[in-house]
Motif scaffolding. Structure first.
Motif, mmCIF file in Angstrom:
data_model
loop_
_atom_site.group_PDB
_atom_site.id
_atom_site.type_symbol
_atom_site.label_atom_id
_atom_site.label_comp_id
_atom_site.label_asym_id
_atom_site.label_seq_id
_atom_site.Cartn_x
_atom_site.Cartn_y
_atom_site.Cartn_z
ATOM 1 N N LYS A 146 22.323 -5.280 -9.016
ATOM 2 C CA LYS A 146 22.292 -6.704 -8.900
ATOM 3 C C LYS A 146 21.609 -7.485 -10.101
ATOM 4 C CE LYS A 146 18.590 -7.166 -5.561
ATOM 5 N NZ LYS A 146 18.227 -7.765 -4.071
ATOM 6 N N SER A 147 20.397 -6.989 -10.515
ATOM 7 C CA SER A 147 19.518 -7.413 -11.769
ATOM 8 C C SER A 147 20.131 -7.547 -12.987
ATOM 9 C CB SER A 147 18.126 -6.671 -11.498
ATOM 10 O OG SER A 147 18.466 -5.351 -11.947
ATOM 11 N N MET A 148 21.426 -6.613 -12.836
ATOM 12 C CA MET A 148 21.813 -6.507 -14.225
ATOM 13 C C MET A 148 23.276 -7.422 -14.348
ATOM 14 S SD MET A 148 21.237 -2.663 -15.168
ATOM 15 C CE MET A 148 21.981 -2.693 -16.753
ATOM 16 N N ARG A 149 23.584 -7.860 -13.145
ATOM 17 C CA ARG A 149 24.964 -8.747 -13.204
ATOM 18 C C ARG A 149 25.019 -9.833 -14.045
ATOM 19 N NH1 ARG A 149 25.483 -7.276 -6.968
ATOM 20 N NH2 ARG A 149 26.254 -5.211 -7.255
ATOM 21 N N SER A 150 26.044 -10.088 -14.879
ATOM 22 C CA SER A 150 26.003 -11.420 -15.660
ATOM 23 C C SER A 150 26.884 -12.537 -14.897
ATOM 24 C CB SER A 150 26.595 -10.911 -16.935
ATOM 25 O OG SER A 150 28.081 -10.337 -16.833
ATOM 26 N N GLN A 151 27.741 -12.026 -13.808
ATOM 27 C CA GLN A 151 28.338 -13.080 -13.386
ATOM 28 C C GLN A 151 28.207 -13.133 -11.695
ATOM 29 O OE1 GLN A 151 32.582 -12.026 -13.969
ATOM 30 N NE2 GLN A 151 32.526 -12.158 -16.154
ATOM 31 N N ALA A 152 28.488 -14.301 -11.206
ATOM 32 C CA ALA A 152 28.288 -14.431 -9.810
ATOM 33 C C ALA A 152 29.307 -13.593 -8.840
ATOM 34 C CB ALA A 152 28.496 -15.827 -9.176
ATOM 35 N N VAL A 153 28.841 -13.022 -7.839
ATOM 36 C CA VAL A 153 29.750 -12.021 -7.090
ATOM 37 C C VAL A 153 30.118 -13.087 -5.714
ATOM 38 C CG1 VAL A 153 29.714 -10.192 -5.532
ATOM 39 C CG2 VAL A 153 28.426 -9.881 -7.654
ATOM 40 N N THR A 154 31.383 -12.689 -5.666
ATOM 41 C CA THR A 154 32.008 -13.330 -4.495
ATOM 42 C C THR A 154 32.302 -12.580 -3.282
ATOM 43 O OG1 THR A 154 32.883 -15.207 -6.094
ATOM 44 C CG2 THR A 154 33.911 -15.208 -3.645
ATOM 45 N N ILE A 155 32.041 -13.010 -2.085
ATOM 46 C CA ILE A 155 32.000 -11.979 -1.017
ATOM 47 C C ILE A 155 33.103 -12.798 -0.072
ATOM 48 C CG2 ILE A 155 31.046 -10.779 0.865
ATOM 49 C CD1 ILE A 155 30.151 -9.778 -1.704
ATOM 50 N N PRO A 156 34.059 -12.011 0.337
ATOM 51 C CA PRO A 156 35.202 -12.780 1.454
ATOM 52 C C PRO A 156 34.418 -12.687 2.873
ATOM 53 C CG PRO A 156 36.019 -10.803 0.716
ATOM 54 C CD PRO A 156 34.764 -10.955 0.010
ATOM 55 N N VAL A 157 34.672 -13.710 3.457
ATOM 56 C CA VAL A 157 34.106 -13.793 4.948
ATOM 57 C C VAL A 157 35.141 -14.006 5.966
ATOM 58 C CG1 VAL A 157 32.401 -14.955 6.461
ATOM 59 C CG2 VAL A 157 31.723 -14.732 3.783
ATOM 60 N N ILE A 158 35.104 -13.275 7.085
ATOM 61 C CA ILE A 158 36.071 -13.248 8.347
ATOM 62 C C ILE A 158 34.920 -13.840 9.446
ATOM 63 C CG2 ILE A 158 37.768 -12.421 9.419
ATOM 64 C CD1 ILE A 158 37.930 -9.784 7.595
ATOM 65 N N ARG A 159 35.765 -14.754 10.163
ATOM 66 C CA ARG A 159 35.174 -15.245 11.434
ATOM 67 C C ARG A 159 35.989 -14.753 12.240
ATOM 68 N NH1 ARG A 159 31.600 -19.450 11.510
ATOM 69 N NH2 ARG A 159 32.537 -20.347 13.320
#
Length: 289
Positions: free
Chosen positions: A11-24
Motif C-alpha cells: 500500500k505504501s508504494m501504490r500510486s492510485q486509489a484502490v476501490t473496494i466493492p461493498v455488499i450489504r
C-alpha cells in the motif's frame, strides 16, 4: 498492466486509489420473501454478489453482515456462492459484522477470509432451531373443525392444528442434529486452528464481538472504513454494490414515480406474511434487538 502492478504493490508504494466493492447482507435469511417484505436468500443476493466479484481491479470484496439467521439451506447457498467466486476470481473476502451475525448469519460470515466485528456485535449461535405455533385450543374455541386427508401416514407431521406426537418431535430433532453437524463442520473447516477449544462453542450460545475474538470466531475488532484503509492505503475508496431497482420501489414512488400499490395488494401481503413477520421479530429479539 499499470493497474495490475498497482494491485500487487504494498500500500505504501501504490500510486492510485484502490476501490473496494461493498455488499450489504442485512436481514433475516429465508427462501421466498416478497416485494413487501424482502429477505436474504441466494435468489435475492446472487446478483449483487456476482457484481461485486466482477468489479474491475479490486484486490478484495467487503461484506457487511447484520443478520440473526434463518434458513440453514439459504445461508449455506449464499456462503458457497461467495466462496466459489472468491476462489474463481482470486479475491480476498473481508466480512464486517454490524449488530449481529448469529446462526445462519454467522454461517455466511465464515465465508470471509477475515472476519471483523465491533466489540459490541453479537456473534455465534452455532446451532439449529425450529419454531412454529400450535392452534389446537384456538380452533376449539372458535368452533372450527380441522379436516386433513393424506396418502402416507406421515404427511401431516407436526400439523399446527393437531396435538404434537412424541415420534414427530423425535424425528425433527434427528434432522436438526444432522443440520447442526453440517454447520459445525463448515465452521471448523473455515476457522480451523483459530477456534479455541471451548466446550460451549457449538452449543448455540452467542457472545459479543470482544468475546468472539477470544474464542476465534472473529479475527479482529474494528470497522470497515478504518480496517480497509489500514490494509490498502489512505486513498482506499468503498463502492457500495446495490441491487437493481425493483417494481416495488417504483410503485412506492421511491424512485420518483407517482404510482402506488393497490390497497388489495398491500392487504393480501400483510395477511399472508403475518406469521413471517412474527417469526422474523422473534429471531431478532433473541439477541436483544
Amino acid at each position: 498492466m499499470r493497474r495490475l502492478l498497482n494491485r500487487l504493490l504494498p500500500k505504501s508504494m501504490r500510486s492510485q486509489a484502490v476501490t473496494i466493492p461493498v455488499i450489504r447482507l442485512h436481514g433475516t435469511i429465508m427462501a421466498g420473501g416478497s416485494q413487501f417484505r424482502p429477505s436474504l436468500s441466494l435468489a435475492s443476493t446472487a446478483g449483487v454478489i456476482e457484481k461485486a466479484f466482477a468489479f474491475p481491479d479490486a484486490p478484495a470484496v467487503a461484506i457487511s453482515i447484520n443478520s440473526p439467521g434463518g434458513s440453514p439451506v439459504q445461508s449455506r447457498l449464499i456462503y458457497k456462492r461467495i466462496r466459489d467466486l472468491a476462489v474463481e476470481k482470486n479475491r480476498k473476502v473481508f466480512v464486517f459484522i454490524e449488530d449481529v451475525a448469529a446462526s445462519g448469519g454467522y454461517m455466511i460470515a465464515v465465508a470471509g477470509d477475515e472476519i471483523v466485528a465491533d466489540p459490541s456485535s453479537i456473534v455465534g449461535s452455532i446451532g439449529v432451531v425450529s419454531a412454529s405455533f400450535g392452534f389446537t385450543e384456538l380452533i376449539k374455541k372458535i368452533g372450527i373443525e380441522r379436516r386433513v386427508y393424506t396418502a402416507g401416514k406421515n404427511k401431516a407431521t407436526l400439523d399446527p392444528f393437531k396435538p404434537e406426537k412424541p415420534e414427530d418431535i423425535e424425528r425433527l430433532k434427528a434432522l436438526q442434529l444432522e443440520v447442526h453437524d453440517t454447520f459445525i463442520d463448515l465452521v471448523k473447516e473455515r476457522r480451523g486452528a483459530r477456534l479455541k477449544d471451548d466446550p460451549e462453542l457449538f452449543t448455540g450460545l452467542f457472545w459479543t464481538g470482544k468475546k468472539g475474538l477470544e474464542l476465534g470466531l472473529v479475527d479482529t475488532l474494528g470497522d470497515m472504513r478504518t480496517v480497509l484503509k489500514d490494509r490498502f492505503g489512505a486513498k482506499t475508496r468503498l463502492h457500495l454494490i446495490t441491487p437493481p431497482r425493483g417494481l416495488f420501489g417504483r410503485k412506492l414512488g421511491i424512485f420518483g414515480s407517482s404510482e402506488r400499490p393497490a390497497a388489495a395488494e398491500i392487504a393480501a401481503a400483510a395477511a399472508g406474511g403475518l406469521l413471517d413477520v412474527v417469526e422474523e421479530r422473534a429471531l431478532w429479539s433473541r439477541f436483544g434487538l
